[in-house]
Enzyme design. Sequence first.
Site, PDB file in Angstrom:
ATOM      1  N   GLU A 124      49.549  20.267 -61.523  1.00  0.00           N
ATOM      2  CA  GLU A 124      48.609  19.723 -60.630  1.00  0.00           C
ATOM      3  C   GLU A 124      48.984  18.825 -59.739  1.00  0.00           C
ATOM      4  O   GLU A 124      50.050  18.159 -59.791  1.00  0.00           O
ATOM      5  CB  GLU A 124      47.345  19.404 -61.301  1.00  0.00           C
ATOM      6  CG  GLU A 124      46.759  20.136 -62.444  1.00  0.00           C
ATOM      7  CD  GLU A 124      46.052  19.403 -63.292  1.00  0.00           C
ATOM      8  OE1 GLU A 124      45.617  18.237 -63.071  1.00  0.00           O
ATOM      9  OE2 GLU A 124      45.678  20.094 -64.533  1.00  0.00           O
ATOM     10  N   LYS A 126      49.257  15.229 -58.260  1.00  0.00           N
ATOM     11  CA  LYS A 126      49.058  13.918 -58.781  1.00  0.00           C
ATOM     12  C   LYS A 126      48.480  13.138 -57.547  1.00  0.00           C
ATOM     13  O   LYS A 126      49.031  12.605 -56.418  1.00  0.00           O
ATOM     14  CB  LYS A 126      50.171  13.230 -59.107  1.00  0.00           C
ATOM     15  CG  LYS A 126      49.908  11.760 -60.003  1.00  0.00           C
ATOM     16  CD  LYS A 126      51.406  11.454 -60.539  1.00  0.00           C
ATOM     17  CE  LYS A 126      51.020  10.116 -61.319  1.00  0.00           C
ATOM     18  NZ  LYS A 126      50.218   8.756 -60.568  1.00  0.00           N
ATOM     19  N   CYS A 418      66.657 -22.736 -33.360  1.00  0.00           N
ATOM     20  CA  CYS A 418      65.695 -21.802 -32.677  1.00  0.00           C
ATOM     21  C   CYS A 418      66.671 -20.996 -31.717  1.00  0.00           C
ATOM     22  O   CYS A 418      67.121 -21.294 -30.775  1.00  0.00           O
ATOM     23  CB  CYS A 418      64.543 -22.400 -32.158  1.00  0.00           C
ATOM     24  SG  CYS A 418      63.527 -21.212 -31.445  1.00  0.00           S
ATOM     25  N   CYS A 421      64.841 -21.727 -28.021  1.00  0.00           N
ATOM     26  CA  CYS A 421      64.750 -22.973 -27.199  1.00  0.00           C
ATOM     27  C   CYS A 421      65.985 -23.852 -27.936  1.00  0.00           C
ATOM     28  O   CYS A 421      66.001 -25.087 -27.519  1.00  0.00           O
ATOM     29  CB  CYS A 421      63.685 -23.563 -27.508  1.00  0.00           C
ATOM     30  SG  CYS A 421      63.079 -24.243 -29.090  1.00  0.00           S
ATOM     31  N   CYS A 436      60.457 -23.153 -36.118  1.00  0.00           N
ATOM     32  CA  CYS A 436      60.808 -23.890 -34.991  1.00  0.00           C
ATOM     33  C   CYS A 436      59.849 -24.926 -34.783  1.00  0.00           C
ATOM     34  O   CYS A 436      58.676 -24.672 -34.396  1.00  0.00           O
ATOM     35  CB  CYS A 436      61.026 -23.114 -33.811  1.00  0.00           C
ATOM     36  SG  CYS A 436      61.297 -23.922 -32.248  1.00  0.00           S
ATOM     37  N   CYS A 442      58.850 -24.387 -26.642  1.00  0.00           N
ATOM     38  CA  CYS A 442      59.541 -23.186 -27.018  1.00  0.00           C
ATOM     39  C   CYS A 442      58.773 -22.159 -26.481  1.00  0.00           C
ATOM     40  O   CYS A 442      57.493 -22.103 -26.850  1.00  0.00           O
ATOM     41  CB  CYS A 442      59.361 -23.088 -28.794  1.00  0.00           C
ATOM     42  SG  CYS A 442      60.380 -21.789 -29.255  1.00  0.00           S
TER      43      CYS A 442
END
Length: 680
Positions: A124, A126, A418, A421, A436, A442
């Site tokens: 069968e 599942k 970052c 920036c 950051c 930014c």
Amino acid sequence: MKKKEAKERISLLIAELERHNHNYYVLNAPEITDFQYDLLMLELQQLEKMFPEFASKDSPTQKVGSDILPDKSSQDSSPLSQFEQIPHKYPMLSLANTYDMGELEAFDERIAKTTDTPYTFSCELKFDGTAICLTYKDGRLSRALTRGDGTKGDDVTRNVLQIPSIPHSLVPGSGYPDEFEIRGEIYMPYKSFEKLNLQRIKDEEQPFANPRNAASGSLKTLDPKIVKGRGLECTLYHLITDIPVAATHLEALQKAAQWGLPVSEHAKECRGISEVEKYIAFWDTERKTLPYATDGIVIKVNQLQLQSSLGFTAKSPRWATAYKFKPEEALTKLLSIDYQVGRTGAITPVANLEPVQLSGTKVKRASLHNAEQMQLLDIHIGDYVYVEKGGEIIPKITRVAPEKRGFDIVEAVFPAVCPECGTPLVKDEDEAKHFCPNSDFCPPQIKGRFIHFIGRKAMDINAGEATIEQLFSKGYIKELDDLYTLTRDQLLSLEKWKEKSVSNFLESLEKSRKVPFERVLFALGIRYIGETTAKNLAAEFKSMENLASATREQFLSTEEVGEKLADSLIAYFTDQRHLGIIKRLADAGLQMSVDESKKIIKSEILAGKTIVISGNFSISRDDMKALIERHSGKVGSAISGSTAYMVAGEKCGPSKLTKAEKLGIEIISEEEFYKLINKQ
Ligand code: IVH
């Protein structure tokens, strides 16, 4: 492996498996795939076999995972357990499983050893949902229990009665016994799942990770009306009667079908393991065309007499096993890693991959989550990696293929600054992500602030991310107040913008001038100031002017304002740039103080009481909060000693529950809350 090492590894595996059981069964929010879970379980089983002195009855290898919320005292009917728990007449067990065809032969050999009479298998699908046990008495559905911990389950009858494929009464005169149990799976077809998640995203609620979690979460809602609209379906696969109604499992299912019950149409009798293997091979591809999720094939001994002589282990029947499909994964090369800066400054590493086909789509990117995850995977640029589709939209990298590692690999180094920036990144100890800190300058963070500002729960301005992106890149917006000085010509210069879109935008901008003060405060995007805190601050300080001149101590004495929040507020309001923005927003006509005349108070029942809500309710969370306020209560965002009640809804946060329990805060259900305010 040495004894000491084995002991340590076993206890680590037990702790990990218990944590994942809780994530899966109780929180409906798994962190790892089923396949990764099964690998951990297999490792534990093997270690316990090698070192039986460390095996215990309490090990996850010996127990069925429980979907019952840990109760503060399981004897009482505290609202935490939410549903009444009722013992199962027969234990509700799990199935042994394997990913290896070879093991199916071993399964067959074990059975063959016990009998001389010929037997066959029932194969069968599942179904990947949540197990249910139905009791029919005199032809009527009398009870529905979840699996629970296998010995007792949650009584979810009221919810189950809302599932259209489960009959309330059986076909009269079809020969069903006076009383019997039938077990099966409740699941959510893909279509309903997608519809539900789209709605949840729209309502700013956490989408479900996959159809299984959605099904089990839906079944555990306290309001049957919610269940009704969720499109759940059910297939039954295990009939239990006191007096046998058939000689084989498949005949018994046929009988159940005649009585009017939904049984799987794909169950098939297989003679010998080679036929079983053919059935598996067929469904391994064919299942992709089914409208619902399946995660394997269940193979059961078809002859019921042989089933009963084989019996059970503590965890599963000896007469059945599951062959599980491996999750689809693809192997590809990691070309590079981008470090994306989110709206809040959070950094997410995203892998760029050599494009590869996976479950019908071409995958080019995959998430790596955070620095810790990269370290765990020991990932290098140039590595071959396995990608897998989880419930999320973006696939994930699950492991590296070390055997394919070449000499041209380069260490993947998480950046120190970052990428947008250049500001040095920071990481709080209790957070997984790097951030950051340059939130004011930014670029992605500036854009993020605008997107937050125009949001539905903030100023509700008729524009989207793409518009903000264009306005920003053309240099028209830098500070939030710039939105209110945009000219018609500037707006008409945007891609695809015509008179109509300009008018719509300007109209919504005009409307935003009437948005209440608490939402203006929320819209500013001050770190850690969510919707609820903004409301509390507005109620307490009444105006922006008062907030700007408040001291740290005054903030700290406000409901739910802790050190982190008070510092954030002080930092925000001592920055001259921010004060300039606020002044210009005020000049643009935004609400800078509370309009007391607008409050519609219905009663004073909750006066002086702070109420924390957690989870989902039959009404939206916003409506729930409004209801609290209209009855003079305060909405709290975190549990503290001064919380009067916690209203626990569906998928209620477990940490909030634990904290409420610890502090002895009264926990009430949605219905109990309505009773409290006298609303039906
Ligand atoms: S038979 C005594 N048949 O899979 C064991 N289970 O991983 C009776 N499941 O707990 C289970 N489809 O919730 C059986 N055709 C099927 C199934 C099925 C899905 C679920 C069931 C079980 C789990 C084990």
